[in-house]
Write an enzyme that holds these catalytic residues in place. Structure first.
Site, PDB file in Angstrom:
ATOM      1  N   ARG A  54       0.858  -1.183   0.000  1.00 51.35           N
ATOM      2  CA  ARG A  54       0.000   0.000   0.000  1.00 51.35           C
ATOM      3  C   ARG A  54       0.896   1.234   0.000  1.00 51.35           C
ATOM      4  NH1 ARG A  54       1.747   1.719   3.957  1.00 51.35           N
ATOM      5  NH2 ARG A  54       0.675   3.709   3.604  1.00 51.35           N
ATOM      6  N   GLY A  55       0.247   2.392  -0.222  1.00 44.18           N
ATOM      7  CA  GLY A  55       0.982   3.626  -0.433  1.00 44.18           C
ATOM      8  C   GLY A  55       1.103   3.844  -1.929  1.00 44.18           C
ATOM      9  N   ALA A  56       0.732   5.031  -2.394  1.00 39.72           N
ATOM     10  CA  ALA A  56       0.641   5.264  -3.838  1.00 39.72           C
ATOM     11  C   ALA A  56       1.919   4.901  -4.597  1.00 39.72           C
ATOM     12  CB  ALA A  56       0.251   6.720  -4.109  1.00 39.72           C
ATOM     13  N   ARG A  97      -7.379  -0.933  -7.234  1.00 41.87           N
ATOM     14  CA  ARG A  97      -7.595   0.243  -6.383  1.00 41.87           C
ATOM     15  C   ARG A  97      -7.946   1.435  -7.267  1.00 41.87           C
ATOM     16  NH1 ARG A  97      -4.962   0.459  -1.435  1.00 41.87           N
ATOM     17  NH2 ARG A  97      -6.439   2.150  -1.017  1.00 41.87           N
ATOM     18  N   GLN A 213      -2.878   2.525   9.991  1.00 43.43           N
ATOM     19  CA  GLN A 213      -1.574   2.596   9.331  1.00 43.43           C
ATOM     20  C   GLN A 213      -0.579   3.439  10.121  1.00 43.43           C
ATOM     21  OE1 GLN A 213      -4.536   3.199   7.789  1.00 43.43           O
ATOM     22  NE2 GLN A 213      -4.505   2.601   5.653  1.00 43.43           N
ATOM     23  N   ASP A 254      -2.409  10.530  -2.384  1.00 46.18           N
ATOM     24  CA  ASP A 254      -2.639   9.536  -3.425  1.00 46.18           C
ATOM     25  C   ASP A 254      -2.990  10.153  -4.764  1.00 46.18           C
ATOM     26  OD1 ASP A 254      -3.037   6.454  -2.268  1.00 46.18           O
ATOM     27  OD2 ASP A 254      -3.179   8.024  -0.760  1.00 46.18           O
ATOM     28  N   ASN A 264      -6.070  12.040   0.230  1.00 45.86           N
ATOM     29  CA  ASN A 264      -5.183  11.226   1.064  1.00 45.86           C
ATOM     30  C   ASN A 264      -6.056  10.396   2.010  1.00 45.86           C
ATOM     31  OD1 ASN A 264      -2.480  10.459   1.871  1.00 45.86           O
ATOM     32  ND2 ASN A 264      -2.814  11.590   3.758  1.00 45.86           N
ATOM     33  N   LYS A 265      -5.417   9.588   2.815  1.00 47.63           N
ATOM     34  CA  LYS A 265      -6.140   8.691   3.713  1.00 47.63           C
ATOM     35  C   LYS A 265      -7.192   9.445   4.520  1.00 47.63           C
ATOM     36  CE  LYS A 265      -5.548   5.191   3.620  1.00 47.63           C
ATOM     37  NZ  LYS A 265      -6.260   4.269   2.721  1.00 47.63           N
TER      38      LYS A 265
END
Length: 363
Positions: A54-56, A97, A213, A254, A264-265
């Site tokens: 995970r993470g762009a 995603r 996270q 992202d 973002n998250k």
């Protein structure tokens, strides 16, 4: 542990000497550090979808390696047949995603590499795809270094004798989310490489509900790197900022729209609103690959809605909410550009008006 040894231990995505795609399963952190090999398209898709990777930027690297790996298994006698199967793989991976633009950016770049080598043999095309994936990874390392260097300049301005720099971050935009330094954590890691001690900085990590996270990943990373780290629940950010302990906020991203709206998250937007109230500078750390000039504003950024079990059951021995209720679980929110002090890219720090600043970067 030195900073380079630390990086070697937690690189999120790599190829083994045998050509297998190897990742840290981030769903098991911090309790277990387990590396797994991904060989089939289904394994790679599931790893991206289920946030094992995970993470762009890391998703982009994984997708690039993944399509190179699975394309190497295509048995085709001519370019047309190979391209058809490649494009089917690309569409399949793209469905994993919807919000992280790096996923589509990396897949499109891999398609460009395919077409640029169409006159070569199938074996040469397969080699070219692996090379392109490796280039994407190496470039991501340099991009993170560029973001880190600019963020480090901001930290140096805040350094005062005898007083630690208070930094807040949200979710995980660290080494685990990229090829090496991270984005939001890159300024801290660059500080360590440039003479700061772990005690010169005090990083406050939002736990980042519902997938934690910040608690599981960012706190794990930073503490292992020797940086003074404190964890707090997301809804404790306001009282912490009011206390005067926070000097600056770095978050990842992202996708960024042309006007500077940044996805973002979930929870990032609320953090930015509170920071604005207390006058704390709020910086989004975003590789230029996450800036989507086709998206005019937040209205053009799709928001992924995830399974409600992540809120009601995932982290509990027993279900912690009544049965037969609705659950709203968006994975991201979009921070309005008016709340953002600056967007730190590898090419420079962009400020309002962001569309003009992006164009000056050549986007």
């Amino acid at each position: 542990m030195g900073i380079e040894e630390f990086f070697d231990n937690i690189i999120s995505v790599k190829l083994t000497e045998g050509g297998e795609l190897n990742i840290i399963d981030q769903t098991l952190l911090p309790g277990e550090i387990k590396r797994i090999n991904l060989n089939t398209k289904e394994e790679i898709w599931e790893a991206i979808k289920k946030l094992r990777v995970r993470g762009a930027p890391a998703i982009g690297v994984c997708a690039a390696y993944g399509i190179a790996k699975t394309a190497s298994q295509i048995e085709a006698g001519n370019y047309a047949d190979f391209e058809k199967e490649f494009l089917e793989l690309k569409e399949y991976f793209a469905s994993s995603r919807p919000t992280a633009v790096n996923l589509f950016w990396a897949l499109n770049r891999m398609e460009d590499a395919l077409k640029a080598n169409k006159e070569k043999s199938i074996d040469e095309i397969k080699d070219a795809l692996f090379k392109e994936a490796e280039d994407i990874r190496n470039e991501d390392v340099e991009i993170s270094r560029g973001i880190g260097a600019l963020g480090f300049k901001l930290l140096k301005k805040l350094k005062r004798n005898g007083k630690e720099i208070g930094i807040m971050t949200h979710c995980n935009a660290g080494t685990l989310a990229t090829a090496k330094y991270g984005t939001a954590t890159a300024p801290m890691y660059m500080a360590l490489e440039n003479g700061f001690s772990g005690d010169d900085m005090h990083v406050y990590c939002d736990e980042t509900r519902p997938l934690l996270q910040g608690a599981r990943l960012t706190a794990f990373e930073l503490s292992n790197a020797g940086i003074k780290t404190t964890l707090q629940c997301d809804n404790m950010a306001s009282i912490l900022m009011k206390s005067g302990k926070i000097d600056i906020i770095f978050v990842g991203c992202d996708r960024v729209a042309r006007n500077g709206d940044a996805a973002n998250k979930i929870g990032t937007s609320g953090l930015a609103i509170i920071a604005k109230h207390y006058g704390i500078p709020f910086y989004v750390c975003a590789p230029t690959s996450t800036i989507d000039m086709k998206a005019e504003s937040d209205k053009d950024i799709p928001i992924e809605i995830r399974d409600g079990e992540e809120i009601t059951e995932m982290w509990y021995k027993e279900r912690m909410a009544p049965e037969n209720i609705g659950v709203y679980n968006p994975a991201f929110d979009v921070t309005d550009h008016s709340l953002i002090t600056g967007i730190i890219t590898e090419k420079g720090i962009c400020k309002y008006p962001f569309d003009k600043a992006f164009k000056e970067l050549g986007l």
